[in-house]
Motif scaffolding. Structure first.
Motif, PDB file in Angstrom:
ATOM      1  N   LYS A  21       0.830  -1.205   0.000  1.00  0.00           N
ATOM      2  CA  LYS A  21       0.000   0.000   0.000  1.00  0.00           C
ATOM      3  C   LYS A  21       0.862   1.251   0.000  1.00  0.00           C
ATOM      4  N   LEU A  22       1.939   1.239   0.759  1.00  0.00           N
ATOM      5  CA  LEU A  22       2.832   2.384   0.804  1.00  0.00           C
ATOM      6  C   LEU A  22       3.475   2.613  -0.558  1.00  0.00           C
ATOM      7  N   THR A  23       3.887   1.536  -1.206  1.00  0.00           N
ATOM      8  CA  THR A  23       4.478   1.644  -2.540  1.00  0.00           C
ATOM      9  C   THR A  23       3.467   2.222  -3.525  1.00  0.00           C
ATOM     10  N   GLN A  24       2.225   1.767  -3.447  1.00  0.00           N
ATOM     11  CA  GLN A  24       1.193   2.284  -4.345  1.00  0.00           C
ATOM     12  C   GLN A  24       0.936   3.763  -4.089  1.00  0.00           C
ATOM     13  N   VAL A  25       0.913   4.166  -2.835  1.00  0.00           N
ATOM     14  CA  VAL A  25       0.658   5.572  -2.507  1.00  0.00           C
ATOM     15  C   VAL A  25       1.814   6.453  -2.979  1.00  0.00           C
ATOM     16  N   LEU A  26       3.042   5.983  -2.803  1.00  0.00           N
ATOM     17  CA  LEU A  26       4.198   6.789  -3.192  1.00  0.00           C
ATOM     18  C   LEU A  26       4.368   6.889  -4.703  1.00  0.00           C
ATOM     19  N   THR A  27       3.958   5.867  -5.426  1.00  0.00           N
ATOM     20  CA  THR A  27       4.137   5.892  -6.879  1.00  0.00           C
ATOM     21  C   THR A  27       2.923   6.442  -7.627  1.00  0.00           C
ATOM     22  N   ALA A  28       1.813   6.654  -6.944  1.00  0.00           N
ATOM     23  CA  ALA A  28       0.587   7.126  -7.601  1.00  0.00           C
ATOM     24  C   ALA A  28       0.782   8.442  -8.360  1.00  0.00           C
ATOM     25  N   PRO A  29       1.440   9.462  -7.789  1.00  0.00           N
ATOM     26  CA  PRO A  29       1.606  10.707  -8.554  1.00  0.00           C
ATOM     27  C   PRO A  29       2.418  10.522  -9.833  1.00  0.00           C
ATOM     28  N   PHE A  30       3.426   9.677  -9.786  1.00  0.00           N
ATOM     29  CA  PHE A  30       4.260   9.437 -10.963  1.00  0.00           C
ATOM     30  C   PHE A  30       3.475   8.689 -12.037  1.00  0.00           C
ATOM     31  N   ARG A  31       2.665   7.715 -11.615  1.00  0.00           N
ATOM     32  CA  ARG A  31       1.834   6.993 -12.584  1.00  0.00           C
ATOM     33  C   ARG A  31       0.807   7.927 -13.213  1.00  0.00           C
ATOM     34  N   ALA A  32       0.217   8.792 -12.399  1.00  0.00           N
ATOM     35  CA  ALA A  32      -0.772   9.746 -12.922  1.00  0.00           C
ATOM     36  C   ALA A  32      -0.124  10.706 -13.923  1.00  0.00           C
ATOM     37  N   LEU A  33       1.053  11.199 -13.608  1.00  0.00           N
ATOM     38  CA  LEU A  33       1.766  12.102 -14.511  1.00  0.00           C
ATOM     39  C   LEU A  33       2.103  11.391 -15.821  1.00  0.00           C
ATOM     40  N   PHE A  34       2.605  10.186 -15.726  1.00  0.00           N
ATOM     41  CA  PHE A  34       2.959   9.402 -16.913  1.00  0.00           C
ATOM     42  C   PHE A  34       1.725   9.151 -17.779  1.00  0.00           C
ATOM     43  N   ASN A  35       0.615   8.744 -17.155  1.00  0.00           N
ATOM     44  CA  ASN A  35      -0.615   8.488 -17.911  1.00  0.00           C
ATOM     45  C   ASN A  35      -1.148   9.769 -18.548  1.00  0.00           C
ATOM     46  N   GLY A  36      -1.002  10.896 -17.858  1.00  0.00           N
ATOM     47  CA  GLY A  36      -1.425  12.175 -18.424  1.00  0.00           C
ATOM     48  C   GLY A  36      -0.601  12.563 -19.634  1.00  0.00           C
ATOM     49  N   LEU A  37       0.708  12.355 -19.567  1.00  0.00           N
ATOM     50  CA  LEU A  37       1.569  12.661 -20.710  1.00  0.00           C
ATOM     51  C   LEU A  37       1.241  11.787 -21.913  1.00  0.00           C
ATOM     52  N   ILE A  38       0.942  10.523 -21.666  1.00  0.00           N
ATOM     53  CA  ILE A  38       0.569   9.628 -22.755  1.00  0.00           C
ATOM     54  C   ILE A  38      -0.751  10.073 -23.375  1.00  0.00           C
TER      55      ILE A  38
END
Length: 82
Positions: A21-38
């Motif tokens: 859960k901690l890993t998911q919370v910490l990586t969520a902003p980066f995944r959102a940014l990456f998906n937005g750029l795509i």
């Protein structure tokens, strides 16, 4: 004859769940940014032209007097050295 039965120690699933859960919370902003750029790149005018190019057959391109390579150069030529 001796039989030995062993049982692996139980792992504390609470720690593993919290780590995931901690890993998911910490990586969520980066995944959102990456998906937005795509999404931004896929919505651009170049991708629309590439989709139209992919919908054409080689015979249709030949009838127009061009090739896929030439069309890709036309679409991306001002941005990349192709």
């Amino acid at each position: 004859m001796a039989d030995i039965t062993s049982q692996a120690p139980k792992t504390n699933s609470f720690d593993a769940d919290n780590r995931n859960k901690l890993t998911q919370v910490l990586t969520a902003p980066f995944r959102a940014l990456f998906n937005g750029l795509i999404a931004l790149a896929e919505a651009g005018p170049r991708m629309k032209q590439v989709r139209k190019l992919n919908a054409l057959s080689d015979e249709e391109l030949a009838a127009r007097g061009t090739t896929r390579v030439e069309e890709v150069r036309r679409i991306f030529g001002d941005q990349m050295y192709i």
